[in-house]
Design a protein around this motif. Structure first.
Motif, PDB file in Angstrom:
ATOM      1  N   GLY A   1       0.792  -1.209   0.000  1.00 19.72           N
ATOM      2  CA  GLY A   1       0.000   0.000   0.000  1.00 19.72           C
ATOM      3  C   GLY A   1       0.823   1.257   0.000  1.00 19.72           C
ATOM      4  N   ILE A   2       2.061   1.226  -0.605  1.00 22.90           N
ATOM      5  CA  ILE A   2       2.860   2.446  -0.603  1.00 22.90           C
ATOM      6  C   ILE A   2       3.691   2.514  -1.872  1.00 22.90           C
ATOM      7  CG2 ILE A   2       4.852   1.455   0.594  1.00 22.90           C
ATOM      8  CD1 ILE A   2       5.037   4.086   2.109  1.00 22.90           C
TER       9      ILE A   2
ATOM     10  N   ALA B   1      -4.566   9.864   9.080  1.00 28.65           N
ATOM     11  CA  ALA B   1      -4.360   8.430   8.858  1.00 28.65           C
ATOM     12  C   ALA B   1      -5.676   7.750   8.521  1.00 28.65           C
ATOM     13  CB  ALA B   1      -3.739   7.792  10.092  1.00 28.65           C
ATOM     14  N   ARG B   2      -5.673   6.944   7.493  1.00 27.43           N
ATOM     15  CA  ARG B   2      -6.835   6.136   7.163  1.00 27.43           C
ATOM     16  C   ARG B   2      -6.947   4.993   8.153  1.00 27.43           C
ATOM     17  NH1 ARG B   2      -5.507   4.269   1.349  1.00 27.43           N
ATOM     18  NH2 ARG B   2      -7.484   3.161   1.632  1.00 27.43           N
ATOM     19  N   VAL B   3      -8.139   4.438   8.279  1.00 26.59           N
ATOM     20  CA  VAL B   3      -8.364   3.320   9.208  1.00 26.59           C
ATOM     21  C   VAL B   3      -7.528   2.128   8.773  1.00 26.59           C
ATOM     22  CG1 VAL B   3     -10.072   1.715  10.142  1.00 26.59           C
ATOM     23  CG2 VAL B   3     -10.694   4.114   9.733  1.00 26.59           C
ATOM     24  N   GLY B   4      -6.714   1.612   9.700  1.00 22.62           N
ATOM     25  CA  GLY B   4      -5.875   0.465   9.403  1.00 22.62           C
ATOM     26  C   GLY B   4      -4.567   0.824   8.729  1.00 22.62           C
ATOM     27  N   PHE B   5      -4.248   2.092   8.628  1.00 24.32           N
ATOM     28  CA  PHE B   5      -3.024   2.550   7.979  1.00 24.32           C
ATOM     29  C   PHE B   5      -2.172   3.347   8.966  1.00 24.32           C
ATOM     30  CE2 PHE B   5      -5.565   1.423   4.468  1.00 24.32           C
ATOM     31  CZ  PHE B   5      -4.783   1.326   3.329  1.00 24.32           C
TER      32      PHE B   5
ATOM     33  N   ALA C   1       3.219   9.357   3.136  1.00 22.74           N
ATOM     34  CA  ALA C   1       2.624   8.142   2.558  1.00 22.74           C
ATOM     35  C   ALA C   1       1.903   7.386   3.661  1.00 22.74           C
ATOM     36  CB  ALA C   1       3.689   7.253   1.919  1.00 22.74           C
ATOM     37  N   GLN C   2       0.940   6.570   3.268  1.00 24.66           N
ATOM     38  CA  GLN C   2       0.204   5.747   4.224  1.00 24.66           C
ATOM     39  C   GLN C   2       0.471   4.268   3.917  1.00 24.66           C
ATOM     40  OE1 GLN C   2      -3.538   6.812   5.680  1.00 24.66           O
ATOM     41  NE2 GLN C   2      -3.580   8.855   4.778  1.00 24.66           N
ATOM     42  N   VAL C   3       0.869   3.541   4.962  1.00 22.90           N
ATOM     43  CA  VAL C   3       1.211   2.121   4.824  1.00 22.90           C
ATOM     44  C   VAL C   3       0.091   1.283   5.437  1.00 22.90           C
ATOM     45  CG1 VAL C   3       2.877   0.320   5.394  1.00 22.90           C
ATOM     46  CG2 VAL C   3       3.665   2.646   4.923  1.00 22.90           C
TER      47      VAL C   3
END
Length: 249
Positions: A2-3, A40-44, A70-72
């Motif tokens: 996811g990055i 931050a997105r949920v779970g990231f 970036a969001q991982v």
């Protein structure tokens, strides 16, 4: 997972390249944020790259010129392994398909310590699986549960080095050589047929013994034999009874 990494002249990154497990959707890419870091997105987890140093942010912070974010993805994912055709100890190949359940716990290590973290985990599990299969005979894969603990341990060691935790290894399929599988099927069919024939023979023996016992009883009891004979007559039969006289001298 996811990055996307980027390289530029200012920050040592040139163009966006997908890391391991990226679907190309662009949901998580290194990109600037004018005023503050992104939410931050949920779970990231949100990462910030500043002057070549990557940091995980615990909350929103003010941005500086040149900051990239970036969001991982930290959610559980499956690392799917392609079917592996591996020779056993007796040189007969089996085909095994596995999947690993994994989750990133250190997003900084996941991004910075390896160009392809999931590929490293995949390779470690693949090598361990080959070593396991190479040391077992083909019979070990027939009707028994395969102990994949060595594969799981190897995957966990490789995963920990890149900030990932592997929780389980899932056995999806085991395929035997066609000739061997066909022979097993024929042997199983023959076994079932022999059991059926044996059961028929047992029933015939029981029936014969019952008939012999009945005949013996009828022989010892003439009246009972006559009754059985009468019972065996079809409906509507006519019975003629004759009385035999006794002749005297």
């Amino acid at each position: 997972m996811g990055i996307f990494r980027s390289r530029s002249q200012n920050f040592g990154w040139s163009m966006y390249q997908p890391l391991n497990g990226i679907d190309g959707s662009g949901q998580a890419m290194w990109q600037p944020s004018p005023l503050r870091s992104p939410i931050a997105r949920v779970g990231f987890a949100v990462l910030r790259q500043r002057a070549g140093v990557i940091t995980r942010l615990s909350g929103r912070e003010m941005s500086r010129r040149g900051d990239l974010y970036a969001q991982v993805d930290l959610r559980r994912r499956l690392i799917q392994m392609h079917p592996q055709q591996i020779p056993t100890a007796d040189a007969l190949p089996v085909t095994i398909t596995l999947a690993l359940s994994a989750a990133t716990f250190d997003p900084v290590a996941f991004v910075s310590d390896s160009q392809g973290p999931d590929e490293e985990i995949y390779l470690a599990a693949q090598i361990a699986l080959r070593e396991l299969v190479n040391g077992l005979p083909l019979e070990a894969f027939v009707g028994t549960r395969i102990d994949l603990a060595p594969v799981l341990e190897a995957a966990r060691v490789a995963a920990k080095a890149v900030g990932v935790e592997v929780s389980t290894v899932l056995l999806k399929d085991v395929s035997l050589p066609k000739e061997y599988a066909g022979a097993l099927q024929e042997a199983q069919v023959a076994k079932v047929n022999s059991e059926i024939e044996l059961e028929k023979a047992r029933n015939e023996v029981k029936t014969t013994r019952a008939r012999l016992a009945t005949a013996k009883v009828l022989e010892q009891n003439p009246i009972l034999a006559k009754i059985r004979m009468l019972e065996a007559l079809p409906p509507g039969s006519t019975i003629e009874v004759r009385e035999l006289g006794v002749r005297g001298d």
